[in-house]
Design an enzyme around this catalytic site. Structure first.
Site, mmCIF file in Angstrom:
data_model
loop_
_atom_site.group_PDB
_atom_site.id
_atom_site.type_symbol
_atom_site.label_atom_id
_atom_site.label_comp_id
_atom_site.label_asym_id
_atom_site.label_seq_id
_atom_site.Cartn_x
_atom_site.Cartn_y
_atom_site.Cartn_z
ATOM 1 N N GLU A 80 -5.176 6.579 -5.908
ATOM 2 C CA GLU A 80 -5.384 5.867 -7.169
ATOM 3 C C GLU A 80 -6.753 6.208 -7.758
ATOM 4 O OE1 GLU A 80 -4.773 1.726 -6.269
ATOM 5 O OE2 GLU A 80 -2.671 2.044 -5.713
ATOM 6 N N ARG A 115 0.862 -1.175 0.000
ATOM 7 C CA ARG A 115 0.000 0.000 0.000
ATOM 8 C C ARG A 115 0.902 1.231 0.000
ATOM 9 N NH1 ARG A 115 -3.271 -3.202 -1.307
ATOM 10 N NH2 ARG A 115 -5.295 -3.670 -0.329
ATOM 11 N N HIS A 139 -1.298 -0.743 -10.079
ATOM 12 C CA HIS A 139 -1.868 -1.622 -9.049
ATOM 13 C C HIS A 139 -2.370 -2.926 -9.666
ATOM 14 C CE1 HIS A 139 -3.815 -1.527 -4.786
ATOM 15 N NE2 HIS A 139 -3.403 -2.735 -5.113
#
Length: 312
Positions: free
Chosen positions: A259, A230, A277
């Site tokens: 994001e 993260r 991601h």
């Protein structure tokens, strides 16, 4: 009786029929607008929610889902799920710890290879007709530091140790007695002991900015950082500064604070490799993730213990 599952995740569509084949009714709500509409329209019918860490499930949403009994989170992280609100209602929360560990570890190593061996720039320059034979470091025999030795961290450590003869160290909430790797008692000590520092912790309050300016300075001018966990675990401001000033040699990042927005400061740096991601995404990981969700749902609704409970 048919159970209704509110699906908030957008990355496992191909394998959701596994749930439908077992009789679950799915309400797909994979955008913020659809999510709000589904909760408003079907709130009283929803028995379970399928989400992921950054999407979470909030206290105000839990409050208007009177039939909700279980929240299943894909992936290891559950940082945006309101555990306090869930526990107050007796709602069980599960996660997907381990289901995509192999895929995430593969991607972590790919980012490491790409940034250390300068693969993106070599590819781009070769396509331009250039022949820039830049000398890049080797990975074999280097010191690998893993921050967070859960399923993903362990898979990374094994790849480094067994595939590249790396000397592996790690920092965890507590030492593990079942691994041969060296334990460091703090992220700072781990950074000092590493050439490559790979971040593999869950998100959440307990891991906020474990890596900051001091740790990056300890990693040093020949050190590389990879984050597939993260963004909150690493101070973005300190990382941008360290990359810009060459306090560290480079970084590979799959996660970001806001994001899908990626800071322009990162995009403008030549010594960082960026991916959107996707570390945990593969057909195999999606299948295994949904299978674990199904097993948790089946166990729960049969009155049995779930396989991967999240502690309150």
């Amino acid at each position: 009786m048919t159970k209704t599952v509110l699906v908030l995740v957008e990355t496992v569509d191909d394998y959701l029929p596994l749930l439908e084949a077992e009789g679950y009714r799915l309400i797909r709500a994979q955008t913020p607008v659809l999510r709000a509409e589904a909760i408003a329209r079907h709130g009283a019918e929803i028995d379970a929610v399928l989400t992921r860490g950054p999407l979470g499930l909030y206290a105000d949403e839990i409050a208007v889902l009177p039939a909700l009994k279980i929240i299943c989170v894909i992936g290891a992280g559950y940082e945006q799920v309101d555990l306090v609100a869930a526990r107050a209602r007796g709602i069980v929360v599960t996660n997907g710890a381990g289901a995509n560990a192999s895929t995430v570890a593969d991607h972590a190593m790919a980012l490491l290879f790409a940034v250390v061996r300068n693969i993106p720039h070599a590819d781009a320059s070769t396509r331009r007709g250039e022949w820039n034979r830049v000398i890049s470091p080797s990975l074999a025999g280097k010191r690998l530091g893993v921050l967070g030795l859960g399923a993903v961290g362990l898979a990374i450590a094994r790849r480094g140790a067994q595939g590249f003869d790396m000397q592996v160290s790690y920092h965890n909430r507590r030492p593990r007695t079942d691994v041969p790797y060296a334990y460091c008692d703090s992220p700072l000590a781990l950074a000092r002991a590493s050439d490559f520092l790979l971040v593999a912790t869950p998100g959440g309050a307990g891991t906020q900015q474990l890596i900051g300016r001091a740790e990056l300075q300890a990693l040093g001018a020949e050190g590389y950082l990879v984050n597939i966990a993260r963004a909150s675990v690493v101070s973005t401001q300190a990382l941008v500064e360290a990359l810009r000033t060459r306090t560290i040699a480079g970084a590979g990042l799959d996660v970001f604070d806001d994001e899908p927005q990626v800071p322009d400061e990162l995009k403008g740096l030549a010594n960082v490799v960026l991916t959107p991601h996707v570390a945990g995404q593969s057909p195999e990981a999606a299948r295994d993730t949904v299978t674990l969700v199904l097993r948790n749902l089946q166990a729960f609704f049969a009155g049995q213990a779930v396989l991967t409970p999240v502690a309150g």
